[in-house]
Design an enzyme around this catalytic site. Structure first.
Site: not given
Length: 370
Positions: A111, A207
């Protein structure tokens, strides 16, 4: 309030800085620090997941409200940008592929490389930014025409492990305002300037999963493929629901209630035999199957752009781990390498990142393959 001393992460002249803001205390204080240093600061809230906006575990809506509140208090503009499509294509697809193959990926590493310092960086530059910033605990140093990625001074919060795949171009215009100060000071600053999220709990885990049960989440996307649970000597103890749902070193949630042989030691996931769909478990934290003095890594990414000279360094094979002395050797392919450890490493897990350090300098790393 006195400001942190000038450091490798502290800019010397005012800039237009776009900072990623999550709604947490770290990015909020980082934004305030940049504003106090005289920069023109714009907050950017990244929405990376939208499959279950109404789910009880999804905090994106509250996080956005927190960002808006902080921006209003410190006096900066803020906007939201949706990177959910990019996230699904560049991060989540890889996440599922790795789990299906029996490995345990670290999507936060990907990410950072693909979203927070690529899609976000591109968007920030389209806004005319001179630099981007985040609330990560890390530092950068410009030396000899190169950019070095350094550990944060607060060793307990250092996040260079998650940033090790960043390139020279990505690091060239990055600011990490929190790299020089301890987390406890960040909380104090937040309280002193009146941030409502000063005591907001740090986010944990991946997340897009948030605080939801991990196995429940994974079961939405991967099929259950039951198979035997065996001991190293071949004794069958039970049945697993699918190898994708287990990781090396796992102790809880294996489904073996109590000891099977009377010695009272806990069971740990020790190996995954993908060809025969068999989960092997061993008793005792120090079982030989859980210890390794070597590892192989693939898909290496080096901060300097080239592999360091083979030799003595230190490395982490998972985030919550002290650095361990190691010897770096070249691998069979250009993006492969191997590490030898004088002290055996526990539960070296394929799919996780092996990250190399030279003192405080994060050199880069690769994906553990064996």
């Amino acid at each position: 309030m006195s400001q942190p001393n000038s450091s490798p992460s502290t800019p010397k002249k005012p800039k237009k800085v776009v900072i990623g803001m999550s709604g947490g205390v770290d990015s909020s204080v980082a934004a305030w620090m940049l504003k106090e240093q005289g920069h023109e600061v714009i907050g950017l809230f990244m929405k990376n997941w939208e499959d279950d906006d109404n789910d009880e575990y999804c905090s994106a809506r509250q996080d956005w409200l927190d960002v808006v509140s902080v921006a209003d208090l410190i006096g900066i503009d803020v906007e939201a940008v949706n990177f959910a499509a990019e996230y699904r294509e560049r991060v989540f697809a890889d996440f599922l592929k790795e789990y299906a193959a029996g490995r345990t990926p670290n999507p936060d590493v990907l990410c950072n490389a693909e979203i927070k310092f690529k899609a976000f960086l591109d968007h920030a530059m389209s806004l005319g930014a001179d630099s981007i910033a985040t609330g990560h605990y890390a530092r950068v140093r410009h030396e000899g025409g190169k950019v070095q990625l350094l550990k944060a001074l607060d060793a307990s919060k250092d996040q260079s492990y998650f940033l090790h795949r960043l390139t020279q171009d990505q690091l060239a215009n990055v600011l990490f305002p929190l790299g020089e100060i301890p987390k406890i000071e960040v909380r104090k600053i937040a309280e002193k300037i009146g941030l409502h999220n000063a005591r907001k709990k740090d986010s944990t885990g991946i997340c897009f999963i948030g605080e939801r049960p991990f196995r429940e989440f994974l079961n939405r996307y991967l099929p259950r493929t039951p198979g035997p649970i065996k001991t190293p000597d071949g004794k069958t103890l039970g049945e697993h629901m699918g190898l994708a749902f287990f990781t090396l070193g796992q102790r809880k949630g294996i489904g073996l209630g109590g000891s099977q042989d009377g010695n009272g030691d806990a069971w740990y996931v020790a190996r995954k035999d993908m060809a025969n769909n068999t989960l092997y478990v061993a008793q005792g934290h120090e079982h030989p199957w859980l210890l390794a003095n070597t590892l192989e890594a693939i898909d290496a990414s080096w901060v300097a752009g080239t592999m360091p000279t083979p030799g003595n360094y230190s490395a982490k094979t998972r985030y919550r781990q002290a650095d361990s002395a190691c010897v770096l050797n070249t691998g069979a392919a250009p993006l492969n390498f191997s590490l030898n450890f004088p002290d055996a490493q526990w539960a070296v897990t394929p799919g996780q990142s092996a990250v190399l350090y030279d003192g405080e300098i994060c050199l880069g790393g690769g994906i553990i393959s064996a």
